[in-house]
Design a protein around this motif. Structure first.
Motif, PDB file in Angstrom:
ATOM      1  N   VAL A  43     -21.053 -29.809  90.423  1.00  0.00           N
ATOM      2  CA  VAL A  43     -21.749 -30.145  91.197  1.00  0.00           C
ATOM      3  C   VAL A  43     -23.352 -29.601  90.860  1.00  0.00           C
ATOM      4  O   VAL A  43     -23.533 -28.830  91.396  1.00  0.00           O
ATOM      5  N   ILE A  44     -23.840 -30.105  90.421  1.00  0.00           N
ATOM      6  CA  ILE A  44     -25.506 -29.549  90.447  1.00  0.00           C
ATOM      7  C   ILE A  44     -26.429 -30.773  91.572  1.00  0.00           C
ATOM      8  O   ILE A  44     -27.232 -31.686  91.808  1.00  0.00           O
ATOM      9  N   ALA A  45     -27.051 -29.611  92.661  1.00  0.00           N
ATOM     10  CA  ALA A  45     -27.303 -29.929  93.581  1.00  0.00           C
ATOM     11  C   ALA A  45     -28.802 -29.335  94.267  1.00  0.00           C
ATOM     12  O   ALA A  45     -29.069 -28.159  93.470  1.00  0.00           O
ATOM     13  N   ASN A  46     -29.413 -30.134  94.763  1.00  0.00           N
ATOM     14  CA  ASN A  46     -31.118 -29.650  95.249  1.00  0.00           C
ATOM     15  C   ASN A  46     -30.777 -27.880  96.783  1.00  0.00           C
ATOM     16  O   ASN A  46     -30.225 -28.836  97.542  1.00  0.00           O
ATOM     17  N   GLY A  47     -30.870 -27.135  96.128  1.00  0.00           N
ATOM     18  CA  GLY A  47     -30.667 -26.283  97.246  1.00  0.00           C
ATOM     19  C   GLY A  47     -32.203 -26.120  98.429  1.00  0.00           C
ATOM     20  O   GLY A  47     -31.894 -25.299  99.196  1.00  0.00           O
ATOM     21  N   ASP A  48     -32.544 -26.723  97.789  1.00  0.00           N
ATOM     22  CA  ASP A  48     -33.696 -26.941  99.216  1.00  0.00           C
ATOM     23  C   ASP A  48     -34.218 -27.815 100.207  1.00  0.00           C
ATOM     24  O   ASP A  48     -34.320 -27.874 101.647  1.00  0.00           O
ATOM     25  N   SER A  49     -32.486 -28.538 100.540  1.00  0.00           N
ATOM     26  CA  SER A  49     -32.100 -29.453 101.628  1.00  0.00           C
ATOM     27  C   SER A  49     -30.842 -28.808 102.271  1.00  0.00           C
ATOM     28  O   SER A  49     -30.713 -28.758 101.463  1.00  0.00           O
ATOM     29  N   GLN A  50     -31.389 -28.852 103.758  1.00  0.00           N
ATOM     30  CA  GLN A  50     -30.715 -28.286 104.647  1.00  0.00           C
ATOM     31  C   GLN A  50     -29.626 -28.956 105.070  1.00  0.00           C
ATOM     32  O   GLN A  50     -28.686 -28.578 105.097  1.00  0.00           O
ATOM     33  N   GLU A  51     -29.479 -30.064 104.779  1.00  0.00           N
ATOM     34  CA  GLU A  51     -28.688 -31.631 104.558  1.00  0.00           C
ATOM     35  C   GLU A  51     -27.603 -31.196 103.445  1.00  0.00           C
ATOM     36  O   GLU A  51     -26.291 -31.073 104.112  1.00  0.00           O
ATOM     37  N   LEU A  52     -28.105 -31.154 101.797  1.00  0.00           N
ATOM     38  CA  LEU A  52     -26.384 -30.775 101.456  1.00  0.00           C
ATOM     39  C   LEU A  52     -26.384 -28.979 101.821  1.00  0.00           C
ATOM     40  O   LEU A  52     -24.858 -29.558 101.262  1.00  0.00           O
ATOM     41  N   LYS A  53     -26.934 -28.265 102.391  1.00  0.00           N
ATOM     42  CA  LYS A  53     -25.942 -26.940 102.255  1.00  0.00           C
ATOM     43  C   LYS A  53     -25.414 -27.011 103.758  1.00  0.00           C
ATOM     44  O   LYS A  53     -24.621 -26.999 103.845  1.00  0.00           O
TER      45      LYS A  53
END
Length: 442
Positions: A210-220
């Motif tokens: 999975v390649i993901a948006n590391g700036d998203s607090q919700e994803l983290k």
């Protein structure tokens, strides 16, 4: 819940032979599903809606292929599952029909998935590969356009909505997640359900990167739903500084979309010379209805961001625009909390005019009003317009002297006052044309 257990039984297209099949939903995807079944010589019955009136006939089917717009927890779907009717989707059938999924990329996220998908395709093509963009963009990979290809593409890039993700029983070895915030709560039933459904494609294929948006607090925060191999990209990455000067579309969020696409290219093992990469970024245009400049009247620029139907996307649009701004908000009310949007608007450091529209305009206006006492608030006017044309008129009136940008970024869907986002966009463009015509007469 009982109806979620085993609701989507793994089947391939050819497994439908000899079974009684129903197609539920006859929109764009339903029509392509009908095309596929006809081509395979599989008889079927079509049903326009999931109304109770259709239930008796639907219950006679052994398999029902449902369109993404039909909620998985609707009364009819629950009854079908209780009846042991197998409920599947076209995308799931397509994935299970493939000999290999190694060249399939699923791209999802609350916002940014269309741009990231399109950009990844352009990068693949620049590297000499063939790539087919399909899925939620309106082109099912099992439909007529896919069949018209001269040969199997090197890669399938499938934009995947939360509706589609929720109904899959498998996924792909590579998944991109662009963002995560509240949306489609009516369909999914709750914010938690939406997040779980959206991220479920990360764990439906093993092994999956999975390649993901590391700036998203919700994803983290919800990383535990994304499997064991998550690779984050961020605007703090060195590559962001390298790519930013070459990108020819608005906004830092699009720099991040470019990072996601480049990371996916690398994960696929595809090499691309730096100059070709820069050239793709320089020539890549905004997709329609996504921060798309549609015209100008004098010193006022009009930007169509109609597909921004939630707070996150509209906030990104606000960040992308510099200088005086007239922000047009409002549409169908899905019960979303607008406090985060109100905060970003009030915290904007440049002159801002806000014009809200039905049906949720009053709720948005109240959320903003509740924050107007902020010491740094630069909102110079707040209006509640009765229509989009009235909103455009008052925005132009305020900006015509100093210049600035009129941004249609509703933070809500278009249905209600309009049939869909395209009709809303067409209305916006017509308003701009009328202003231009009137301006020429002066």
């Amino acid at each position: 819940m009982v109806y979620q257990e085993g609701i989507f039984v793994p089947l391939a297209w050819n497994d439908l032979r000899g079974l009684s099949v129903g197609v539920l939903g006859v929109g764009a995807e339903g029509l392509e599903t009908a095309y596929r079944l006809n081509k395979l010589g599989i008889p079927f019955q079509s049903f326009t809606t999931d109304s109770q009136e259709n239930l008796a006939e639907l219950l006679k089917c052994q398999v029902v292929i449902t369109s993404p717009g039909i909620p998985k927890n609707s009364a009819v779907i629950r009854n079908l599952v209780k009846n042991n009717t197998r409920v599947v989707t076209g995308l799931d059938l397509w994935l299970h029909s493939r000999d290999s999924l190694e060249n399939v990329v699923l791209v999802s996220g609350t916002k940014g998935k269309s741009t990231t998908s399109a950009l990844l395709c352009e990068l693949l093509r620049a590297a000499g590969k063939t790539a087919f963009l399909c899925g939620n963009v309106g082109t099912p990979p099992w439909g007529r356009e896919a069949d018209s290809l001269a040969q199997e593409p090197d890669f399938w890039v499938v934009e995947t909505s939360s509706y589609q993700a929720a109904n899959l029983t498998t996924a792909a070895p590579l998944v991109i997640i662009t963002s995560l915030s509240a949306d489609h709560l009516t369909w999914h039933g709750s914010l938690q359900n939406y997040y779980e459904d959206k991220l479920s494609i990360c764990t439906k294929y093993t092994p999956c990167t999975v390649i993901a948006n590391g700036d998203s607090q919700e994803l983290k925060k919800y990383q535990h739903l994304m499997g064991s191999d998550v690779r984050w990209v961020s605007l703090n990455d060195k590559l962001a500084s390298e790519l930013r000067p070459h990108l020819n579309i608005f906004g830092e969020h699009n720099v991040r979309n470019a990072l996601l696409a480049v990371a996916a290219l690398s994960q696929l093992g595809v090499k691309l010379e730096r100059q070709k990469l820069y050239s793709v970024l320089q020539n890549f245009k905004s997709l329609r209805h996504r921060l798309e400049v549609v015209g100008s009247v004098g010193a006022v620029v009009f930007v169509d961001d109609t597909l921004s139907t939630n707070c996150l996307s509209t906030i990104e649009g606000i960040h992308a625009i510099k200088g005086p701004l007239a922000l047009l908000l409002g549409g169908a009310d899905r019960g979303i909390d607008y406090d985060s949007l109100a905060k970003e608007i009030c915290d904007r450091l440049e002159a801002t005019i806000v014009v809200t529209m039905p049906e949720n305009g009053a709720r948005i206006a109240k959320a903003i009003t509740d924050r107007l006492d902020s010491a740094n608030c630069h909102i110079v006017a707040l209006f509640q317009a009765v229509s989009l044309s009235a909103a455009v008129a008052v925005s132009f009136q305020y900006l015509s002297g100093s210049g600035g940008t009129v941004l249609l970024s509703p933070a809500a869907p278009s249905f209600g006052s309009f049939r869909n986002y395209k009709e809303k966009s067409d209305c916006f463009r017509s308003c701009v044309e009328e202003l231009n015509t009137a301006n020429l007469r002066v």
